[in-house]
Design a protein around this motif. Structure first.
Motif, PDB file in Angstrom:
ATOM      1  N   THR A 130      -3.559   5.671  -6.024  1.00 33.01           N
ATOM      2  CA  THR A 130      -2.931   4.097  -5.850  1.00 33.01           C
ATOM      3  C   THR A 130      -4.192   3.198  -7.109  1.00 33.01           C
ATOM      4  N   ARG A 459       2.213  -0.878  -2.521  1.00 35.21           N
ATOM      5  CA  ARG A 459       3.092  -0.872  -3.077  1.00 35.21           C
ATOM      6  C   ARG A 459       3.949  -2.150  -2.038  1.00 35.21           C
TER       7      ARG A 459
ATOM      8  N   PRO B 641      -5.420   9.882   1.892  1.00 40.53           N
ATOM      9  CA  PRO B 641      -4.454   8.988   3.571  1.00 40.53           C
ATOM     10  C   PRO B 641      -4.666   7.942   2.523  1.00 40.53           C
ATOM     11  N   TYR B 642      -6.025   7.002   1.399  1.00 42.16           N
ATOM     12  CA  TYR B 642      -5.690   5.843   1.183  1.00 42.16           C
ATOM     13  C   TYR B 642      -4.204   5.662   0.647  1.00 42.16           C
ATOM     14  N   ASP B 643      -3.848   6.503  -0.792  1.00 41.64           N
ATOM     15  CA  ASP B 643      -2.648   6.939  -1.029  1.00 41.64           C
ATOM     16  C   ASP B 643      -1.695   7.288   0.082  1.00 41.64           C
ATOM     17  N   PHE B 645      -1.250   5.967   2.699  1.00 38.09           N
ATOM     18  CA  PHE B 645      -1.017   4.287   3.382  1.00 38.09           C
ATOM     19  C   PHE B 645       0.024   3.784   2.505  1.00 38.09           C
ATOM     20  N   ASN B 646      -0.467   3.827   1.319  1.00 32.66           N
ATOM     21  CA  ASN B 646      -0.071   2.949   0.458  1.00 32.66           C
ATOM     22  C   ASN B 646       1.483   3.300   0.489  1.00 32.66           C
ATOM     23  N   VAL B 647       1.593   4.231   0.372  1.00 31.29           N
ATOM     24  CA  VAL B 647       3.112   4.810  -0.148  1.00 31.29           C
ATOM     25  C   VAL B 647       3.948   4.215   0.437  1.00 31.29           C
TER      26      VAL B 647
END
Lengths: 752, 752
Positions: A130, A459, B641-643, B645-647
């Motif tokens: 991200t 997102r 986890p950061y990615d 949560f972004n997804v």
């Protein structure tokens, strides 16, 4: 804590004391866990419980030492996946801990911990993908700009160079009088540059170029929108009403002075009591045959002309719409040129003008109300292209029906319904340029151990802005199409073109309102500051959904036009006829609504423009057929048509919406086919796909209800929309740069 | 036209010449029809074709004579249903015409005419039921007001009587300086009335009544919203930060002067670079043990405090949030009282204040930026409830984790997240009161032969406003619930209450933004005039979705809270566990998702509150379980986890939305149960049903995708929403009158 068993509890102690979400309840859970573990000695249990005493928390130093121990283990064992693994390692692989691995895992769950998240919190360095998204461009921005500008590129360039001059620096005074004068001065400069009279005939000093005129309106809209509206009132509404409704004698007398702004004027149609239903206006123009004059009169205060641009300060004349009365007979609405001020700006006798006062936006335009008390004008002031009074004092018109004549007159003014959506489009482009450029730079939050991340990498932020960017591109090409249709119009096409222009006016202005709302929220507090211009863009365009026809009323008109077309094709509306209409032919019907098609989710299919067009057309035709059937049923059932139309109003909006969406999609597809540059084409195809799929997603309730798609397909489409947003994000800044909005116009500090 | 055969053609001639939609094409259709009718003589055909010559139209007189003939036939034969029947009658029942009846009908279709519509156009008198809808009230308005006000009725009454005084007449100057002073004066009056210090302890002059304080905030919001925010900054943010984060010595020193407005102050948290991610702020407070002082410093320009209310003009002190540094150690964010101006309003040395300038709204509030250049303050200025520096110069805190301490501090300030949504609610009520009262009176269009109809009688207008009115009532009761939960909170409930308040802040403020947008458009040009107050309501509340926490960020927090609750219950998240969770128990699962329930469409079922609650709960639980599963899958698959949560951000919003909608529905249901008055209860039940069903309709895509409902049911729900709008319309004016907004506050001329 030296005891290696006890060390295993460090991660849990650390977490309950540092997590900001944990409460008493979690403390109890952990305490109960400890006391229930029979392999722990009573003494150890007590020691551990003492670490969980709310009245006696560990010191900050102790907490940090626990953290350091955990971090040390993690840096030596980068593959660790859960806190219980850390526990084992901290305990030097103590067998009791190993044996109770499952118990520890269960505890983690009971506490609501997620192992990976916790581990990530400790990591010193982030590998987050991200974080790594950044702006880049796969295409030459100038080439895309060229395609957007098309044949109007020279005039667009000219207008941009004019509005980038220092004299066009934005007015910052909150004094309305100052602002109005500034806008008036700007208009004079534009008139001097021969921009105002661009659409007038060359014999009256004009450019005879309506395409350029629309491009001027659109390009000016990158600058102050009060300027655009003032410009439009003077040269469009006032000037074009004389040109469209008058005859040679009026052109000769007025057009040059209107084009040079020597003669500022108004377009006085709307009355307080009659806005949407303008046909019901009450101002009268009574003919007096002895004096060969008309007397213009406002019968009561609510029949005053309202919201009239140029009225409050600058206007010297007005095209006034009024019911023509000869003798006892009312000949319906006609148009008259009525002087309202002398050249020294003194309001003339019998005319009363009031200022509309402060407005939500467009405060650089001097809107006012006008009432007439028996104001007498000479006979030649009647704009007599469609009706006149002859030498004998008799009414004459090539159009015998008053109703039809009025709508024919309105039809000649349809240009306004092209200028406004194009102005709205430009405002949306400005808003998106500001919001996307800011979102690419503004950083907030980030992975643990990493730096903060541009908010456009999130997102949800992509979801908020990028489908709207796609819609703006789509609308751009659709409005080019409407303009072209208008320019080469034949009489037979007029009802369709009028409906198309009315519909696209609603489509584009609603879209702009939604886009600027999203831009405001997406830029947070910064967008609330006037200096960043979302304020002006939003408030100035707010009335676009109302003027030149209230959008909801226009959508009803569009739907009625579609219905009347439909009835011509399918008068009888039997079931087979409708099925054939909706599906084009029976074969497609079978192939489109079969279980394989309704569930088809492969990427190739979802990205296929043929699939999109079929889906949009299907919705267009089905909503139309269904509204027609429903109306017929209601009327056959004994409802008055007026009531029946009221009952189906909601469906009528769907009919119009579906029609417009199909037009927009189709024009985007056609525009892309003409592009030669490979890279530009590639990015526009992606943008197009995002438009197509996000529209289908928006309408998924309809598609599911109808059975045209099944859940597996709408879910796949949602996923694809997410993916397209992600893929387009790096190019987003380049895509707004391609609008080529002058920096001095964009102006917002957050955009730079 | 004497020939009786020819007379049959009169309706067609009249229609093609008078209809405003017909074009050349229809003329050709009619011409072709005439030439193809072999029973017509060549001579008759030629005569008729001559009536269709575009170059030689009938005169207006002829057209009117045709119309008169048709009207005569219709008045004698009121049951006539089509133009071909008129044709037969006009032809004196000519046999040739009768024989060709079908041909005539087909022609009507080809021309796109609908018989009934045309007949209605001629009718002299309308029987339309749409026209007959009018305002009435089935209940006593005062009784509903009593229920809405509840226990806070006395303070609400008091506030209303104060803000109705002449001194509270709205400021109309566009000069920001004038406006700011007016708002400040108003605040002083409110302080004198002991409204500002309502929530402070009685020993410092306060009322010790937080419930009344919230009611004051809400009631003031019927008046100028700059006043509300200025009031909230002074007494809420500034005063409550001292009260919540400070200790006795601070109360004694400051609270009286804050409550009396002798000491205007600021709440300086947000920095330019850190708004949502406020934990990352960079201002420092460095402790100097020799002098027992802190040095407050802004390390770089983008670490300045921004958007600070009361800063630009009036503030003399500020609660400044800064990272505490002792020696080399950073002890995280703490709060300090920092003087910024002396009592003569001179900015103090080392402090730089800039004006935020013009804003989209709230221009009566003096927002500014503040930077500090090594500003020294005494040790006792640290607000030391949660952390302090001891006599040895060492840091001390009962909360060892810096992170946790910061969120605990923020938690004490959660009241702001109750005040703002309640203020937003009042603004929505004002907007709806203006729009609905206007729509009940404003007439536009109508059936042929009838007078114009109030625009609120139009279905689409009802659809625009009435579900929003229902939502406003729903939100009213939900915010009462949140307030009550906050007032009786225990520590263990805090995470839930914080999430609830954050969520309802987002829910209510987004709702208000949407409502005011719709009110603006629904009132057309009138709502664009500032005098009608939609302007101020809309622009002032625009930033409500941003301040006190950006809504999108808050929704993520709410979702995270829900997820952590969920994990505690269903750590393992196996399929059965999730199914049990979603359905409560397996039996319900079977009964709810069976084909009968998913297709059930009878009115009793659709109106059943149990059905609504099940549907809302089902959505709440399913979105939560599905987001949790997806997150786990992503993280298990190796994503940071950061990615991850972004997804799933988009799903997280759904989780929060579904949770909040369930809360709002449930509280509306519970509130109604407590109502004794039969009539009030009856109308609120309808309003409740409209809320419930219009929310389900909004989410129909989700329900269909999930399979919880089938198309037949969502269609029935749409129909029911239409019906409820129609049923509630007569009571709509009474329902907004029940808000009991003082006339002088509502003020908009269009509302009266």
């Amino acid at each position: 804590m030296e005891n290696s068993t006890l060390k295993a509890f460090i991660p849990l102690f650390y977490l309950v004391w540092s997590d900001d979400l944990l409460t008493e309840k979690e403390f109890s859970t952990l305490k109960n866990f400890i006391t229930s573990q029979s392999w722990l000695s009573k003494k150890d249990q007590e020691l551990m419980l003492s670490k969980l005493d709310a009245k006696n928390p560990p010191s900050r130093v102790v907490l940090n030492s626990w953290k350091a121990e955990i971090e040390a283990v993690l840096s030596l064992n980068p593959t660790v996946k859960s806190t219980s693994e850390i526990a084992i390692l901290l305990s030097d692989n103590n067998q009791a801990i190993k044996n109770n691995h499952i118990e520890f895992l269960k505890l983690e769950n009971d506490l609501g911990f997620s192992g990976d998240e916790i581990i990530a919190d400790f990591s010193k360095e982030s590998n987050s993908f991200t974080s790594n998204q950044a702006a880049s461009s796969s295409f030459e921005i100038e080439k895309l700009t060229e395609i957007l500008d098309g044949e109007q590129a020279p005039i667009i360039k000219k207008v941009k160079s004019i509005i980038s001059q220092p004299v066009f620096a934005y007015e910052t005074s909150t004094d309305t009088a100052v602002y109005r004068e500034k806008v008036f001065e700007w208009c004079k400069i534009l008139a001097k540059e021969n921009l105002g009279n661009m659409a007038y005939p060359t014999e009256y000093g004009g450019g005879d170029n309506i395409a350029d005129y629309f491009a001027i309106m659109e390009t000016l809209s990158y600058h102050d929108l009060s300027l655009v509206i003032k410009f439009g009132v003077q040269f469009g509404l006032w000037g074009m009403s004389v040109h469209s409704l008058g005859t040679e004698k009026h052109y000769a007398k007025y057009l040059r002075d209107i084009g040079s702004l020597k003669l500022p004027g108004c377009f006085a149609m709307t009355e307080t009591n009659h806005g949407s239903n303008v046909k019901g206006m009450e101002t009268t123009a009574t003919y007096n045959h002895e004096t060969k004059t008309f007397t213009i009169h406002t019968p009561h205060p609510k029949a005053q002309k309202e919201y009239i641009g140029n009225a409050a300060v600058h206007g010297q004349m007005a095209t006034v719409f009024a019911k023509l009365i000869i003798g006892e007979t009312d000949y319906g609405v006609n148009a008259f040129i009525v002087p309202i001020r002398d050249s020294n700006s003194i309001v003339l006798k019998g005319v009363t003008i009031n200022d509309c006062g402060l407005k939500m936006g467009l405060n650089g335009v001097d809107n006012g109300t006008i009432s007439f008390n028996q104001v007498v004008i000479p006979k030649e002031n009647m704009l007599d292209r469609f009706a006149s009074v002859n030498e004998n004092g008799e009414f004459e018109s090539p159009i015998p029906s008053d109703n039809r004549r009025f709508f024919t007159m309105l039809g000649t003014l349809v240009g306004g319904r092209i200028g406004i959506p194009r102005s709205a489009l430009a405002a949306a482009k400005s808003g998106l340029a500001i919001a996307i450029r800011y979102s690419d730079k503004r950083r907030q939050f980030g992975p643990e151990g990493g730096s903060e991340v541009p908010i456009l990498n999130y997102r949800i932020h992509q979801r908020r802005l990028l489908p709207l960017l796609a819609k703006t591109y789509a609308t751009h090409f659709a409005l080019k199409y409407v303009t072209k249709r208008f320019m080469v119009r034949t009489e037979i096409e007029m009802p369709e073109i009028e409906a198309l222009a009315a519909g696209m006016k609603a489509y584009s202005t609603w879209s702009t309102t939604a886009i600027l709302q999203e831009c405001r929220e997406a830029c947070g507090g910064k967008a609330y500051l006037s200096e960043n211009r979302i304020d002006a863009l939003k408030n100035d365009t707010e009335v676009y959904t109302t003027f030149e026809g209230d959008n909801t009323v226009l959508m009803q008109l569009v739907a009625k036009n579609r219905l009347s077309e439909f009835r011509k094709s399918f008068g009888k509306m039997d079931t087979m006829g409708i099925i054939q209409y909706v599906y084009g032919n029976a074969k497609t019907a079978i192939s489109e609504k079969n279980p394989i098609a309704t569930r088809k989710t492969d990427a190739e299919h979802l990205m296929d423009e043929k699939f999109h067009l079929s889906a949009f057309q299907y919705r267009e035709k089905t909503t139309l057929a269904s509204a027609a059937k429903r109306l017929k049923k209601l009327i056959d059932g004994g409802l008055e048509p007026y009531d029946a139309f009221n009952v189906v109003q909601h469906q009528m909006i769907d009919v119009a919406q579906a029609y417009l969406e199909r037009i927009v999609l189709e024009q985007f597809q056609l525009a892309i086919k003409t592009i030669a540059d490979k890279e530009v084409k590639a990015i526009l195809v992606k943008v197009y796909q995002l438009y197509a799929l996000s529209q289908i997603e928006k309408n998924k309730g309809w598609y599911l209800e109808d059975g045209y798609m099944e859940a597996v397909k709408t879910k796949a489409i949602r996923k694809m929309v997410n993916q397209l947003c992600w893929d387009i994000r790096p190019e987003a800044v380049a895509l707004v740069k391609a609008f080529d909005i002058p920096d001095s116009c964009l102006a917002a500090p957050i955009a730079f």
